[in-house]
Design a protein around this motif. Structure first.
Motif, PDB file in Angstrom:
ATOM      1  N   ASP A  91       0.825  -1.209   0.000  1.00 23.61           N
ATOM      2  CA  ASP A  91       0.000   0.000   0.000  1.00 23.61           C
ATOM      3  C   ASP A  91       0.858   1.258   0.000  1.00 23.61           C
ATOM      4  O   ASP A  91       0.610   2.192  -0.772  1.00 23.61           O
ATOM      5  N   CYS A  92       1.861   1.311   0.861  1.00 21.63           N
ATOM      6  CA  CYS A  92       2.699   2.510   0.954  1.00 21.63           C
ATOM      7  C   CYS A  92       3.512   2.736  -0.316  1.00 21.63           C
ATOM      8  O   CYS A  92       3.698   3.886  -0.739  1.00 21.63           O
ATOM      9  N   SER A  93       3.966   1.673  -0.943  1.00 22.37           N
ATOM     10  CA  SER A  93       4.703   1.812  -2.211  1.00 22.37           C
ATOM     11  C   SER A  93       3.810   2.403  -3.293  1.00 22.37           C
ATOM     12  O   SER A  93       4.246   3.265  -4.064  1.00 22.37           O
ATOM     13  N   LEU A  94       2.571   1.948  -3.343  1.00 22.89           N
ATOM     14  CA  LEU A  94       1.638   2.482  -4.343  1.00 22.89           C
ATOM     15  C   LEU A  94       1.289   3.937  -4.038  1.00 22.89           C
ATOM     16  O   LEU A  94       1.248   4.778  -4.938  1.00 22.89           O
ATOM     17  N   ILE A  95       1.049   4.251  -2.770  1.00 17.70           N
ATOM     18  CA  ILE A  95       0.757   5.630  -2.388  1.00 17.70           C
ATOM     19  C   ILE A  95       1.920   6.540  -2.783  1.00 17.70           C
ATOM     20  O   ILE A  95       1.719   7.582  -3.423  1.00 17.70           O
ATOM     21  N   VAL A  96       3.137   6.161  -2.413  1.00 25.59           N
ATOM     22  CA  VAL A  96       4.310   6.977  -2.737  1.00 25.59           C
ATOM     23  C   VAL A  96       4.487   7.088  -4.245  1.00 25.59           C
ATOM     24  O   VAL A  96       4.803   8.163  -4.763  1.00 25.59           O
ATOM     25  N   SER A  97       4.259   6.017  -4.963  1.00 19.61           N
ATOM     26  CA  SER A  97       4.357   6.045  -6.418  1.00 19.61           C
ATOM     27  C   SER A  97       3.414   7.096  -7.008  1.00 19.61           C
ATOM     28  O   SER A  97       3.801   7.881  -7.888  1.00 19.61           O
ATOM     29  N   GLU A  98       2.186   7.128  -6.522  1.00 20.96           N
ATOM     30  CA  GLU A  98       1.214   8.107  -7.012  1.00 20.96           C
ATOM     31  C   GLU A  98       1.624   9.532  -6.647  1.00 20.96           C
ATOM     32  O   GLU A  98       1.546  10.437  -7.476  1.00 20.96           O
ATOM     33  N   LEU A  99       2.068   9.736  -5.408  1.00 26.53           N
ATOM     34  CA  LEU A  99       2.448  11.082  -4.974  1.00 26.53           C
ATOM     35  C   LEU A  99       3.691  11.591  -5.694  1.00 26.53           C
ATOM     36  O   LEU A  99       3.765  12.764  -6.072  1.00 26.53           O
ATOM     37  N   VAL A 100       4.668  10.715  -5.896  1.00 26.22           N
ATOM     38  CA  VAL A 100       5.887  11.105  -6.609  1.00 26.22           C
ATOM     39  C   VAL A 100       5.569  11.393  -8.080  1.00 26.22           C
ATOM     40  O   VAL A 100       6.064  12.375  -8.650  1.00 26.22           O
ATOM     41  N   THR A 101       4.736  10.577  -8.682  1.00 28.68           N
ATOM     42  CA  THR A 101       4.336  10.823 -10.069  1.00 28.68           C
ATOM     43  C   THR A 101       3.661  12.179 -10.193  1.00 28.68           C
ATOM     44  O   THR A 101       3.948  12.948 -11.118  1.00 28.68           O
ATOM     45  N   ASN A 102       2.770  12.506  -9.252  1.00 29.52           N
ATOM     46  CA  ASN A 102       2.125  13.826  -9.269  1.00 29.52           C
ATOM     47  C   ASN A 102       3.137  14.944  -9.101  1.00 29.52           C
ATOM     48  O   ASN A 102       3.053  15.980  -9.772  1.00 29.52           O
ATOM     49  N   ALA A 103       4.103  14.766  -8.198  1.00 31.28           N
ATOM     50  CA  ALA A 103       5.126  15.796  -7.980  1.00 31.28           C
ATOM     51  C   ALA A 103       5.922  16.042  -9.265  1.00 31.28           C
ATOM     52  O   ALA A 103       6.211  17.190  -9.611  1.00 31.28           O
ATOM     53  N   ILE A 104       6.245  14.972  -9.957  1.00 27.89           N
ATOM     54  CA  ILE A 104       7.009  15.097 -11.201  1.00 27.89           C
ATOM     55  C   ILE A 104       6.166  15.731 -12.307  1.00 27.89           C
ATOM     56  O   ILE A 104       6.593  16.671 -12.973  1.00 27.89           O
ATOM     57  N   ARG A 105       4.954  15.214 -12.492  1.00 27.19           N
ATOM     58  CA  ARG A 105       4.102  15.688 -13.593  1.00 27.19           C
ATOM     59  C   ARG A 105       3.587  17.099 -13.383  1.00 27.19           C
ATOM     60  O   ARG A 105       3.515  17.889 -14.330  1.00 27.19           O
ATOM     61  N   HIS A 106       3.174  17.413 -12.161  1.00 29.28           N
ATOM     62  CA  HIS A 106       2.513  18.688 -11.918  1.00 29.28           C
ATOM     63  C   HIS A 106       3.406  19.705 -11.214  1.00 29.28           C
ATOM     64  O   HIS A 106       3.241  20.907 -11.428  1.00 29.28           O
ATOM     65  N   GLY A 107       4.321  19.241 -10.369  1.00 31.23           N
ATOM     66  CA  GLY A 107       5.245  20.157  -9.692  1.00 31.23           C
ATOM     67  C   GLY A 107       6.398  20.528 -10.589  1.00 31.23           C
ATOM     68  O   GLY A 107       6.851  21.666 -10.610  1.00 31.23           O
ATOM     69  N   GLY A 108       6.906  19.525 -11.325  1.00 30.07           N
ATOM     70  CA  GLY A 108       7.974  19.764 -12.279  1.00 30.07           C
ATOM     71  C   GLY A 108       9.323  20.106 -11.678  1.00 30.07           C
ATOM     72  O   GLY A 108      10.209  20.575 -12.383  1.00 30.07           O
ATOM     73  N   THR A 109       9.476  19.889 -10.376  1.00 28.97           N
ATOM     74  CA  THR A 109      10.733  20.222  -9.708  1.00 28.97           C
ATOM     75  C   THR A 109      11.272  18.973  -9.012  1.00 28.97           C
ATOM     76  O   THR A 109      10.566  17.976  -8.867  1.00 28.97           O
ATOM     77  N   ALA A 110      12.505  19.062  -8.565  1.00 27.63           N
ATOM     78  CA  ALA A 110      13.016  18.001  -7.695  1.00 27.63           C
ATOM     79  C   ALA A 110      12.082  17.904  -6.496  1.00 27.63           C
ATOM     80  O   ALA A 110      11.380  18.863  -6.154  1.00 27.63           O
ATOM     81  N   PHE A 111      12.058  16.761  -5.855  1.00 25.39           N
ATOM     82  CA  PHE A 111      11.156  16.559  -4.729  1.00 25.39           C
ATOM     83  C   PHE A 111      11.893  15.830  -3.621  1.00 25.39           C
ATOM     84  O   PHE A 111      12.969  15.279  -3.829  1.00 25.39           O
ATOM     85  N   SER A 112      11.304  15.851  -2.447  1.00 28.89           N
ATOM     86  CA  SER A 112      11.869  15.093  -1.334  1.00 28.89           C
ATOM     87  C   SER A 112      10.809  14.140  -0.796  1.00 28.89           C
ATOM     88  O   SER A 112       9.614  14.414  -0.870  1.00 28.89           O
ATOM     89  N   LEU A 113      11.285  13.040  -0.250  1.00 26.48           N
ATOM     90  CA  LEU A 113      10.439  12.009   0.341  1.00 26.48           C
ATOM     91  C   LEU A 113      10.916  11.783   1.760  1.00 26.48           C
ATOM     92  O   LEU A 113      12.116  11.588   1.982  1.00 26.48           O
ATOM     93  N   ARG A 114      10.001  11.852   2.715  1.00 21.46           N
ATOM     94  CA  ARG A 114      10.322  11.535   4.112  1.00 21.46           C
ATOM     95  C   ARG A 114       9.365  10.461   4.582  1.00 21.46           C
ATOM     96  O   ARG A 114       8.182  10.496   4.253  1.00 21.46           O
ATOM     97  N   LEU A 115       9.893   9.528   5.354  1.00 22.36           N
ATOM     98  CA  LEU A 115       9.094   8.448   5.919  1.00 22.36           C
ATOM     99  C   LEU A 115       9.376   8.344   7.405  1.00 22.36           C
ATOM    100  O   LEU A 115      10.493   8.618   7.849  1.00 22.36           O
ATOM    101  N   GLY A 116       8.397   7.915   8.158  1.00 23.00           N
ATOM    102  CA  GLY A 116       8.570   7.665   9.581  1.00 23.00           C
ATOM    103  C   GLY A 116       7.634   6.550  10.013  1.00 23.00           C
ATOM    104  O   GLY A 116       6.653   6.249   9.330  1.00 23.00           O
ATOM    105  N   SER A 117       7.945   5.935  11.143  1.00 19.73           N
ATOM    106  CA  SER A 117       7.124   4.838  11.629  1.00 19.73           C
ATOM    107  C   SER A 117       7.359   4.636  13.114  1.00 19.73           C
ATOM    108  O   SER A 117       8.425   4.969  13.637  1.00 19.73           O
ATOM    109  N   ASP A 118       6.372   4.056  13.772  1.00 16.78           N
ATOM    110  CA  ASP A 118       6.543   3.620  15.156  1.00 16.78           C
ATOM    111  C   ASP A 118       6.559   2.094  15.234  1.00 16.78           C
ATOM    112  O   ASP A 118       6.485   1.530  16.302  1.00 16.78           O
ATOM    113  N   GLY A 119       6.643   1.423  14.086  1.00 16.05           N
ATOM    114  CA  GLY A 119       6.609  -0.026  14.023  1.00 16.05           C
ATOM    115  C   GLY A 119       5.207  -0.564  13.796  1.00 16.05           C
ATOM    116  O   GLY A 119       5.033  -1.748  13.540  1.00 16.05           O
TER     117      GLY A 119
END
Length: 128
Positions: free
Chosen positions: A30-58
């Protein structure tokens, strides 16, 4: 990461790797698909370099994708005949919560959380 399509694959791989290390591998698909969609949007619509941050409590996973592009993402109606425009619908279906935060200096952060199971407040990472 650079605004090119190879970054989508890199981001998905990074998510899978980190979630396995954190003991949250059950959320990797699920998280891979979510990130894939968000990164694709950042590339297609933002058109700039982007950053990805992840965190978890386990148990849950929180993620952010920031890009410096103008405009804010919004969900579409999900026209079944369309060839695109359903990315945020996928994010909404898979994430327990998600949203968009405009940055003061321009750009935006699109965030999500998965693995809450409908319990408790949405966790957030500290910092800008």
């Amino acid at each position: 990461m650079p605004a090119d399509l190879e970054s989508v694959k890199t981001a998905r791989s990074l998510v899978r790797q980190e979630l396995c290390l954190w003991g949250t591998a059950t959320l990797a698909d699920d998280c891979s698909l979510i990130v894939s969609e968000l990164v694709t949007n950042a590339i297609r619509h933002g058109g700039t370099a982007f950053s990805l941050r992840l965190g978890s409590d386990g148990g849950w996973v929180y993620g952010e994708v920031f890009d410096a592009g103008d405009g804010l993402p919004c969900e579409t109606s999900g026209d079944l005949g369309a060839t695109d425009g359903r990315g945020l619908l996928i994010v909404a279906a898979l994430a327990d919560d998600w949203g968009v935060l405009p940055a003061e200096d321009g750009g935006k952060t699109v965030w999500f959380v998965a693995g809450l199971g409908g319990e408790g407040p949405t966790p957030r990472l500290g910092g800008p």
